[in-house]
Enzyme design. Sequence first.
Site, PDB file in Angstrom:
ATOM      1  N   THR A 100       0.933  -1.211  -0.051  1.00  0.00           N
ATOM      2  CA  THR A 100      -0.111   0.021  -0.048  1.00  0.00           C
ATOM      3  C   THR A 100       0.828   1.296   0.015  1.00  0.00           C
ATOM      4  OG1 THR A 100      -0.215  -0.052   2.407  1.00  0.00           O
ATOM      5  CG2 THR A 100      -1.949  -1.189   1.396  1.00  0.00           C
ATOM      6  N   ASP A 101       0.200   2.315  -0.356  1.00  0.00           N
ATOM      7  CA  ASP A 101       0.834   3.640  -0.390  1.00  0.00           C
ATOM      8  C   ASP A 101       0.441   4.267   1.063  1.00  0.00           C
ATOM      9  OD1 ASP A 101      -1.820   4.652  -0.597  1.00  0.00           O
ATOM     10  OD2 ASP A 101      -1.715   5.186  -2.566  1.00  0.00           O
ATOM     11  N   ALA A 102       0.884   5.764   1.128  1.00  0.00           N
ATOM     12  CA  ALA A 102       0.849   6.270   2.406  1.00  0.00           C
ATOM     13  C   ALA A 102      -0.493   6.593   2.824  1.00  0.00           C
ATOM     14  CB  ALA A 102       1.347   7.612   2.346  1.00  0.00           C
TER      15      ALA A 102
END
EC number: 3.1.2.28
Length: 146
Positions: free
Chosen positions: A14-16
């Site tokens: 996942t990203d931030a």
Amino acid sequence: MAYAYRRTIHLADTDAAGVVYFAQLLHICHEAYEICLTENGMDWSGLLREGTVALPIVHSAIDFLRPITWGDRLDIQLYPELENFRQFKISYRIFKENQDSPPESPLATALTRHVAINPRTRQRCSLPPVVETWLRNAPKIEDSKI
């Protein structure tokens, strides 16, 4: 029935914002392709050791239809299709895993296009027999219920 691969989304996927990173979902689709072809007789280490054919991706696309987040358990359906004796494509449909009912609409769809090349000359060549067999026996996307 499609070829299927199940995978849980990890934090590293996942990203931030906690949503799966686009390139990571393509990576997961590639995992599904590798596992599926292995289960259908592909000897990847032998293929690499021989060095007579490689199957690079020459095109990829992905469409996100709903968010995919950490912890989601995915059911990735693969629909490989022979395009010619040197090229094939794989359509992917990514669903949230739900073992008790039919799948809902996909979370995402993806496509990869692969060509067979001789890695030494970089010229196109015929697909390996195991890949041809896999493609000829593959489920058809138009036969799916979704």
